[in-house]
Design an enzyme around this catalytic site. Structure first.
Site, PDB file in Angstrom:
ATOM      1  N   PRO A 109       0.789  -1.225   0.000  1.00 61.31           N
ATOM      2  CA  PRO A 109       0.000   0.000   0.000  1.00 61.31           C
ATOM      3  C   PRO A 109       0.826   1.281   0.000  1.00 61.31           C
ATOM      4  CG  PRO A 109      -0.205  -1.179   2.083  1.00 61.31           C
ATOM      5  CD  PRO A 109       0.475  -2.096   1.125  1.00 61.31           C
ATOM      6  N   ASN A 110       0.349   2.211  -0.795  1.00 62.65           N
ATOM      7  CA  ASN A 110       0.878   3.586  -0.899  1.00 62.65           C
ATOM      8  C   ASN A 110       2.214   3.686  -1.634  1.00 62.65           C
ATOM      9  OD1 ASN A 110      -1.315   4.818   0.602  1.00 62.65           O
ATOM     10  ND2 ASN A 110      -0.467   3.758   2.378  1.00 62.65           N
TER      11      ASN A 110
ATOM     12  N   ARG B  94       4.689  11.024  -2.349  1.00 61.17           N
ATOM     13  CA  ARG B  94       4.255  10.960  -0.938  1.00 61.17           C
ATOM     14  C   ARG B  94       5.468  11.187  -0.028  1.00 61.17           C
ATOM     15  NH1 ARG B  94       4.866   4.792   1.210  1.00 61.17           N
ATOM     16  NH2 ARG B  94       3.696   5.324   3.059  1.00 61.17           N
TER      17      ARG B  94
ATOM     18  N   TYR C 199      10.718   9.266   1.559  1.00 61.61           N
ATOM     19  CA  TYR C 199      10.801   8.251   0.503  1.00 61.61           C
ATOM     20  C   TYR C 199      11.435   8.744  -0.797  1.00 61.61           C
ATOM     21  CZ  TYR C 199       7.601   5.940   3.734  1.00 61.61           C
ATOM     22  OH  TYR C 199       7.042   5.376   4.855  1.00 61.61           O
TER      23      TYR C 199
ATOM     24  N   ASN D 139       8.095  -5.281  -0.557  1.00 59.97           N
ATOM     25  CA  ASN D 139       7.946  -4.146   0.350  1.00 59.97           C
ATOM     26  C   ASN D 139       6.467  -4.092   0.660  1.00 59.97           C
ATOM     27  OD1 ASN D 139       7.729  -1.775   1.726  1.00 59.97           O
ATOM     28  ND2 ASN D 139       8.995  -0.578   0.320  1.00 59.97           N
TER      29      ASN D 139
ATOM     30  N   ALA E 287       2.900  -0.617   5.028  1.00 57.19           N
ATOM     31  CA  ALA E 287       2.426  -0.682   6.422  1.00 57.19           C
ATOM     32  C   ALA E 287       1.960  -2.080   6.817  1.00 57.19           C
ATOM     33  CB  ALA E 287       1.312   0.339   6.637  1.00 57.19           C
TER      34      ALA E 287
ATOM     35  N   GLU F  44      12.632  -9.134   2.254  1.00 61.48           N
ATOM     36  CA  GLU F  44      11.870  -7.947   2.657  1.00 61.48           C
ATOM     37  C   GLU F  44      12.718  -6.698   2.393  1.00 61.48           C
ATOM     38  OE1 GLU F  44      11.741  -7.594   6.921  1.00 61.48           O
ATOM     39  OE2 GLU F  44      10.028  -6.227   6.880  1.00 61.48           O
TER      40      GLU F  44
ATOM     41  N   HIS G  63      12.729  -2.204   2.511  1.00 64.17           N
ATOM     42  CA  HIS G  63      12.096  -0.933   2.846  1.00 64.17           C
ATOM     43  C   HIS G  63      12.955   0.196   2.309  1.00 64.17           C
ATOM     44  CE1 HIS G  63       9.127  -2.855   5.297  1.00 64.17           C
ATOM     45  NE2 HIS G  63      10.094  -3.590   5.817  1.00 64.17           N
TER      46      HIS G  63
ATOM     47  N   ARG H  36      12.748   4.947  12.885  1.00 65.09           N
ATOM     48  CA  ARG H  36      11.503   5.717  12.843  1.00 65.09           C
ATOM     49  C   ARG H  36      10.635   5.391  14.069  1.00 65.09           C
ATOM     50  NH1 ARG H  36       8.997   5.246   7.039  1.00 65.09           N
ATOM     51  NH2 ARG H  36       7.753   6.984   7.881  1.00 65.09           N
TER      52      ARG H  36
HETATM   53  C1  DQA Z   1       8.043   1.403   4.063  1.00 63.43           C
HETATM   54  C2  DQA Z   1       8.060   1.633   5.571  1.00 63.43           C
HETATM   55  C3  DQA Z   1       6.692   1.365   6.165  1.00 63.43           C
HETATM   56  O1  DQA Z   1       6.718   1.580   7.573  1.00 63.43           O
HETATM   57  C4  DQA Z   1       5.661   2.299   5.571  1.00 63.43           C
HETATM   58  O2  DQA Z   1       4.386   2.006   6.070  1.00 63.43           O
HETATM   59  C5  DQA Z   1       5.678   2.286   4.080  1.00 63.43           C
HETATM   60  C6  DQA Z   1       6.967   2.249   3.385  1.00 63.43           C
HETATM   61  C7  DQA Z   1       9.388   1.752   3.401  1.00 63.43           C
HETATM   62  O3  DQA Z   1       9.598   1.338   2.287  1.00 63.43           O
HETATM   63  O4  DQA Z   1      10.208   2.444   4.007  1.00 63.43           O
HETATM   64  O5  DQA Z   1       4.644   2.409   3.435  1.00 63.43           O
HETATM   65  O6  DQA Z   1       7.779   0.040   3.805  1.00 63.43           O
END
Ligand code: DQA
Length: 140
Positions: free
Chosen positions: A9-10, A17, A22, A71, A74, A95, A97, A104
């Site tokens: 998501p996102n 964003r 990011y 990735n 959340a 995994e 990020h 964070r």
């Molecule tokens: C993320 C870190 C997550 O905590 C966050 O919710 C994201 C992006 C990252 O790539 O740093 O959406 O996965």
């Protein structure tokens, strides 16, 4: 080598964003560069804002892909269902990020999926994905 990147998501809004966290580059733009850097390898991409779609994708490709980079956004911090899906397939899963989740908020330091993954890469910006690709190419 057949590598699949799954973004949760996102992450479709990467580049627009929270650019201080990011970055200002879109994932699609970065993906083009990544594919060009590894012309011998197939890098497929799937993004969804929906937990079930991510699980469906893991199930659909998790027995044939040479490596999966995920990735989960959340969902990383909440999804036992995605962790179970990763455990259910045979392809190795890494995994990633973009941000350093360990630097964070407290809740981002917990990953439900990390124990199900081969390893985790965080904090190198979009380059986190390339580092995961390198792992698969060199080690799997
Ligand atoms: C993320 C870190 C997550 O905590 C966050 O919710 C994201 C992006 C990252 O790539 O740093 O959406 O996965």
């Amino acid at each position: 080598m057949n590598i699949l990147i799954i973004n949760g998501p996102n992450l479709n809004l990467t580049g627009r964003r929270e650019v201080a966290v990011y970055g200002s580059r879109s994932f699609e733009d970065y993906l083009e560069e990544l594919r060009a850097a590894y012309p011998m390898h197939r890098i497929e991409y799937f993004q969804s804002n929906h937990e079930g779609d991510i699980i469906d994708c893991l199930q659909a490709h998790g027995f044939t892909a040479d490596g999966i980079i995920i990735n989960a956004g959340a969902y990383t911090h909440t999804s036992i269902a995605i962790a179970d899906a990763i455990r259910s397939v045979t392809s190795p899963v890494v995994e990633v990020h973009i941000s350093n989740v360990h630097a964070r908020e407290q809740y981002r330091r917990v990953s439900m999926i990390a124990p199900a993954c081969r390893g985790s890469i965080a904090g190198f910006g979009l380059d986190s994905y390339r580092l995961a690709v390198e792992f698969f190419i060199k080690s799997v």
